[in-house]
Design a protein around this motif. Structure first.
Motif, PDB file in Angstrom:
ATOM      1  N   MET A  51     -46.995 132.704  33.157  1.00 35.16           N
ATOM      2  CA  MET A  51     -46.543 133.578  32.079  1.00 35.16           C
ATOM      3  C   MET A  51     -45.629 132.843  31.104  1.00 35.16           C
ATOM      4  O   MET A  51     -45.766 132.997  29.888  1.00 35.16           O
ATOM      5  N   LYS A  52     -44.719 132.043  31.609  1.00 34.76           N
ATOM      6  CA  LYS A  52     -43.803 131.324  30.715  1.00 34.76           C
ATOM      7  C   LYS A  52     -44.562 130.356  29.815  1.00 34.76           C
ATOM      8  O   LYS A  52     -44.283 130.256  28.623  1.00 34.76           O
ATOM      9  N   ASP A  53     -45.535 129.646  30.371  1.00 35.80           N
ATOM     10  CA  ASP A  53     -46.338 128.726  29.565  1.00 35.80           C
ATOM     11  C   ASP A  53     -47.205 129.479  28.571  1.00 35.80           C
ATOM     12  O   ASP A  53     -47.421 129.024  27.448  1.00 35.80           O
ATOM     13  N   ALA A  54     -47.715 130.634  28.978  1.00 35.49           N
ATOM     14  CA  ALA A  54     -48.587 131.423  28.103  1.00 35.49           C
ATOM     15  C   ALA A  54     -47.857 131.853  26.834  1.00 35.49           C
ATOM     16  O   ALA A  54     -48.456 131.897  25.760  1.00 35.49           O
ATOM     17  N   ARG A  55     -46.582 132.137  26.971  1.00 31.80           N
ATOM     18  CA  ARG A  55     -45.809 132.540  25.783  1.00 31.80           C
ATOM     19  C   ARG A  55     -45.841 131.450  24.722  1.00 31.80           C
ATOM     20  O   ARG A  55     -46.045 131.718  23.545  1.00 31.80           O
ATOM     21  N   GLY A  56     -45.637 130.220  25.150  1.00 34.20           N
ATOM     22  CA  GLY A  56     -45.597 129.114  24.203  1.00 34.20           C
ATOM     23  C   GLY A  56     -46.955 128.675  23.714  1.00 34.20           C
ATOM     24  O   GLY A  56     -47.065 128.005  22.683  1.00 34.20           O
ATOM     25  N   LEU A  89     -54.326 129.669  23.484  1.00 29.73           N
ATOM     26  CA  LEU A  89     -55.084 130.425  24.483  1.00 29.73           C
ATOM     27  C   LEU A  89     -56.014 131.431  23.818  1.00 29.73           C
ATOM     28  O   LEU A  89     -57.173 131.591  24.228  1.00 29.73           O
ATOM     29  N   LEU A  90     -55.519 132.101  22.784  1.00 26.50           N
ATOM     30  CA  LEU A  90     -56.365 133.062  22.074  1.00 26.50           C
ATOM     31  C   LEU A  90     -57.555 132.378  21.422  1.00 26.50           C
ATOM     32  O   LEU A  90     -58.670 132.921  21.412  1.00 26.50           O
ATOM     33  N   ASN A  91     -57.344 131.186  20.886  1.00 27.19           N
ATOM     34  CA  ASN A  91     -58.462 130.440  20.307  1.00 27.19           C
ATOM     35  C   ASN A  91     -59.494 130.076  21.365  1.00 27.19           C
ATOM     36  O   ASN A  91     -60.699 130.151  21.126  1.00 27.19           O
ATOM     37  N   LYS A  92     -59.034 129.684  22.546  1.00 26.21           N
ATOM     38  CA  LYS A  92     -59.970 129.358  23.631  1.00 26.21           C
ATOM     39  C   LYS A  92     -60.785 130.577  24.029  1.00 26.21           C
ATOM     40  O   LYS A  92     -61.976 130.483  24.311  1.00 26.21           O
ATOM     41  N   ILE A 109     -53.425 135.107  33.466  1.00 29.53           N
ATOM     42  CA  ILE A 109     -51.993 134.931  33.290  1.00 29.53           C
ATOM     43  C   ILE A 109     -51.348 135.219  34.647  1.00 29.53           C
ATOM     44  O   ILE A 109     -51.607 136.269  35.254  1.00 29.53           O
ATOM     45  N   THR A 110     -50.533 134.282  35.107  1.00 29.01           N
ATOM     46  CA  THR A 110     -49.953 134.422  36.438  1.00 29.01           C
ATOM     47  C   THR A 110     -48.436 134.592  36.379  1.00 29.01           C
ATOM     48  O   THR A 110     -47.789 134.164  35.441  1.00 29.01           O
ATOM     49  N   ARG A 111     -47.928 135.222  37.402  1.00 28.27           N
ATOM     50  CA  ARG A 111     -46.484 135.334  37.629  1.00 28.27           C
ATOM     51  C   ARG A 111     -46.282 135.086  39.113  1.00 28.27           C
ATOM     52  O   ARG A 111     -46.901 135.748  39.945  1.00 28.27           O
ATOM     53  N   HIS A 112     -45.465 134.136  39.423  1.00 25.62           N
ATOM     54  CA  HIS A 112     -45.222 133.752  40.819  1.00 25.62           C
ATOM     55  C   HIS A 112     -46.546 133.410  41.521  1.00 25.62           C
ATOM     56  O   HIS A 112     -46.794 133.819  42.644  1.00 25.62           O
ATOM     57  N   ARG A 113     -47.400 132.704  40.789  1.00 25.77           N
ATOM     58  CA  ARG A 113     -48.707 132.221  41.282  1.00 25.77           C
ATOM     59  C   ARG A 113     -49.702 133.336  41.620  1.00 25.77           C
ATOM     60  O   ARG A 113     -50.695 133.111  42.297  1.00 25.77           O
ATOM     61  N   LYS A 114     -49.453 134.534  41.130  1.00 24.75           N
ATOM     62  CA  LYS A 114     -50.398 135.640  41.330  1.00 24.75           C
ATOM     63  C   LYS A 114     -50.898 136.096  39.969  1.00 24.75           C
ATOM     64  O   LYS A 114     -50.119 136.231  39.024  1.00 24.75           O
ATOM     65  N   ASN A 115     -52.203 136.352  39.870  1.00 22.47           N
ATOM     66  CA  ASN A 115     -52.780 136.848  38.621  1.00 22.47           C
ATOM     67  C   ASN A 115     -52.234 138.244  38.327  1.00 22.47           C
ATOM     68  O   ASN A 115     -52.258 139.117  39.195  1.00 22.47           O
TER      69      ASN A 115
END
Length: 82
Positions: A6-11, A16-19, A29-35
């Motif tokens: 999640m932290k990386d997704a913010r930046g 990511l949207l282009n991909k 998108i994961t938080r604490h290694r969980k989707n």
């Protein structure tokens, strides 16, 4: 499927949207290694909605076969407090 914290997704949201939009990738998108969420294309979302509609229609048809008492919409709304 690409998986991003999640932290990386913010930046990296624009990338990511282009991909998702142009390379037709799906991103978890994961938080604490969980989707916890997914980014999917509009095309994928249409497919998901189509499948949900098919499932809902099949469930409604099955419920109609069971019979039972009909309930007026107004009564249903009143019972729901709406």
């Amino acid at each position: 499927m690409l998986s991003v914290g999640m932290k990386d997704a913010r930046g990296e949201l624009a990338e990511l949207l282009n991909k998702v939009a142009y390379a037709h990738e799906r991103v978890a998108i994961t938080r604490h290694r969980k989707n916890v969420a997914y980014l999917v294309s509009e095309e994928d979302m249409k497919l998901i909605r189509f499948i949900e509609d098919k499932i809902d229609k099949a469930a409604a048809l099955e419920a109609m076969k069971e019979g039972g008492e009909n309930v007026a919409f107004e009564d249903l709304m009143k019972d729901a407090g709406l």
